[in-house]
Design an enzyme around this catalytic site. Structure first.
Site, short mmCIF file in Angstrom:
data_model
loop_
_atom_site.label_atom_id
_atom_site.label_comp_id
_atom_site.label_asym_id
_atom_site.label_seq_id
_atom_site.Cartn_x
_atom_site.Cartn_y
_atom_site.Cartn_z
N ASP A 13 23.16 11.37 35.20
CA ASP A 13 24.10 11.38 36.09
C ASP A 13 24.54 10.03 36.63
OD1 ASP A 13 21.68 10.81 37.48
OD2 ASP A 13 22.55 11.88 39.28
N ASP A 43 23.39 5.68 33.46
CA ASP A 43 23.29 6.38 32.31
C ASP A 43 24.42 6.39 31.44
OD1 ASP A 43 20.79 7.37 33.32
OD2 ASP A 43 21.69 8.72 34.66
N ASP A 70 17.39 11.66 32.04
CA ASP A 70 17.00 10.70 33.17
C ASP A 70 16.32 11.29 34.31
OD1 ASP A 70 17.47 8.30 34.74
OD2 ASP A 70 18.80 9.62 36.02
#
Length: 639
Positions: free
Chosen positions: A505, A509, A315
């Site tokens: 995080d 996600d 990410d």
């Protein structure tokens, strides 16, 4: 002596085997050899029958080949009159559990240490009391947000909080692996689990026990300790051919020599304890070492997957970048920039998106203030709509605003994210924000490539131009932008080569971490949802630990296989010597104990970094220094 006796009481079969041995020896010395033979042989048969019952249970569970050699070794030595060798085999089998517990205890010392250091009591201060006016001891579970707590010298901070004393020194090694003390001043955040220095301090709780960092780590550690090692699969790969080979060699030695004792001598040194014990110890050692580096691996099977990772996906916001974007430009069309920023902040104050807080902070800092909003609705992964001062305001992604207004939003500067704004159905402009790349990001990508990862990917909901700018800075191979959470899941499912490691995080996600072969959550500041769905949780705010996790996985698997082949190789050599008639059964039985010990000691090497890992740590430290950070002693950091 007391410790030895207590240990023997924990393992009654070991105690029984030693007692039978002492009694048999006494009978031999008193010239009652037949009685000694019957006693020891009978005991060995009982042990063999217990082993058969265990073998049947394992067969029903799908594990095969491990116990057969032990049973045949006992049976054959009893049959040919080598009853003392049979007793040594029984001691090896009954003592194997004790030896495994000892080795595993050493291997899991970091995990055990985390559990033992968990705070159970907090010292709560009254509203008007000072540090010396008698705090009340309460269970750590009873701490509430806002409570004033006293932390005495060298005590563990019980919950997450804010330091209200002027300054203090803390040992944060249990969370970060960094051995040097850290200075904190009034107003700084403290994570539970850090150890106070030499002076009493006052802390204001910002979270209850269950939501605090250390307690979350404790829960993860318990989950990791209860996991089953994947070595059942590894042992089965070796056990079946090893068993067939040993039985074939024993039968051949018997046939060629005409002496059934030759078969017993071969089978005595073919017992499979290295397969049963050594590799699980290596896995536990690897998990323990990972924990000492701020990496909680939830299951030992994950170490095997980490060792095989070939694609690493990340990410962007909060993972590759710091996740603290700041407003750099307000581009308004038909409105004063200050007014557009205030209208956007009015609805953004109700949003949980990371960019929303930056917009609100910029509006407050600029003096325009944040007006109240009504009828605010958040459209997941798109934006927010609401009514501010009688105007309908939409704030969100370029896709969202384009769909709602029918116009094409402008493009923010290269390397910036754009929060686009529409007022009363018309496009009103964008707010440009920039999020700084983590200093360790580029070094992490390089380290992953050196670890054998073929491809690095970025999966982000940001626009293409921002994503490519960040990817170029980070050295990432494959960029996927403008993704919704379900698009990230699809991208990871289709990614090649496999296995795929996904690092993230945020709440968004969690789904993609769950579908990845290895999901890694940046848990220091990340959401609990991401941590719960991940296979690995990094407890410190350091992206480089994701690369270190891969290196630790590779080291652990390498040591586990080495322990297997050392045991198998030494056993094969001893079997060949026994087949030639050069190794008496009693000597072979004791040599097999030496083989077991050698394998276990080798397995414990997984607790230490290899030479190549130390070289990698030094290289990564140099890259971090070149990026502008001071990493400290790389050898001390790599444990």
């Amino acid at each position: 002596m007391k410790a030895l006796l207590a240990g023997l009481r924990r393992y009654p079969m070991v105690l029984a085997t030693l007692a039978v041995g002492l009694l048999g020896g006494a009978l031999e010395l008193s010239a009652q050899g037949p009685a000694a033979r019957w006693l020891i042989s009978g005991f060995a048969v009982v042990i063999a029958l217990l082993q058969v019952r265990r073998m049947v249970k394992d067969l029903r569970a799908g594990t095969y080949g491990i116990d057969l050699l032990a049973v045949t070794a006992i049976g054959s030595t009893v049959a040919v009159g080598e009853y003392w060798a049979a007793l040594v085999v029984c001691l090896m089998l009954s003592g194997g559990e004790a030896l495994e517990d000892y080795a595993a205890g050493r291997a899991r010392r970091e995990l055990t240490g985390l559990l033992e250091n968990a705070p159970h009591t907090a010292h709560r201060l009254g509203p008007e009391s000072g540090p010396d006016s008698g705090p009340t001891d309460i269970p750590v579970e009873a701490v509430r947000v806002g409570d004033r707590l006293l932390v005495r010298p060298f005590e563990v901070v019980p919950v997450d909080g804010v330091l209200t004393s002027a300054a203090a020194t803390f040992d944060e090694s249990s969370l970060t692996g960094e051995s040097l003390p850290v200075e904190r001043v009034r107003g700084e955040d403290l994570l539970s689990g850090v150890v106070n220095g030499g002076e009493a301090i006052e802390v204001r709780a910002t979270a209850g026990a269950s939501e605090s960092q250390y307690q979350r780590i404790i829960a993860l550690v318990r989950e990791a300790q209860e996991s089953k090692a994947p070595f059942v699969r590894l042992a089965d790969r070796v056990a079946v051919p090893f068993t067939l080979g040993a039985l074939g060699l024993a039968a051949g030695a018997w046939a060629l020599s005409g002496d059934p004792a030759r078969a017993a001598e071969v089978l005595v040194v073919a017992t499979p304890c290295p397969l049963i014990i050594a590799a699980p110890v290596a896995f536990m050692a690897g998990m323990s070492r990972a924990a000492s580096n701020g990496i909680i691996v939830k299951s030992s099977g994950t170490l095997e997957q980490l060792a095989r990772v070939r694609t690493a996906a990340f990410d962007k916001t909060g993972t590759l970048t710091h996740g603290r974007p700041e407003v750099t430009q307000v581009h308004a069309l038909g409105l004063a920039p200050e007014l557009m920023l205030a209208l956007a902040a009015g609805v953004e104050q109700y949003s949980s998106h990371p960019l929303a807080a930056a917009v609100v902070a910029a509006a407050r800092a600029g003096g325009a203030g944040v007006p109240p909003a009504e009828e605010v609705t958040e459209v997941p992964a798109n934006g927010v709509r609401g009514t501010v001062e009688g105007r309908v305001v939409l704030v969100g992604s370029v896709r969202f605003i384009a769909r709602e207004t029918g116009s094409t939003p402008d493009t923010p500067p290269v390397g910036h994210s754009g929060v686009h704004v529409a007022v009363d159905g018309r496009y009103a402009g964008y707010i440009a924000l920039a999020d700084e790349l983590r200093l360790e990001t580029r070094a992490t990508m390089s380290s992953l490539h050196r670890a054998g990862v073929n491809t690095t990917m970025m999966l982000t909901g940001d626009g293409e131009h921002v994503a490519r700018h960040i990817a170029q800075q980070a050295g990432i191979d494959d960029v996927r932008a403008d993704l919704l959470p379900e698009d990230k899941v699809t991208a990871v499912q289709a990614a090649q080569p496999r296995p795929v490691m996904m690092v993230g995080d945020g709440v968004n996600d969690a789904p993609v971490l769950a579908v990845a072969d290895v999901g890694v959550a940046m848990g220091a500041r990340g959401s609990s949802a991401a941590s719960e769905s991940a296979d690995v949780v990094i407890t410190v705010d350091d992206l480089g630990r994701s690369a270190r996790a891969v290196h630790i996985g590779r080291r652990t698997m390498r040591v586990a296989w080495q322990a297997i082949w050392i045991g198998v190789g030494m056993s094969v050599v001893l079997m060949l010597i026994a087949a030639a008639g050069l190794l008496p059964a009693i000597v072979g039985a004791w040599l097999q104990e030496v083989v077991d010990l050698a394998c276990i000691l080798w397995a414990l090497l997984a607790m230490r970094p290899s030479r190549s890992e130390r070289t990698e740590s030094t290289r990564m430290a140099r890259e971090l220094a070149a990026a502008g950070t001071a990493p400290g002693d790389p050898a001390a950091a790599l444990r």
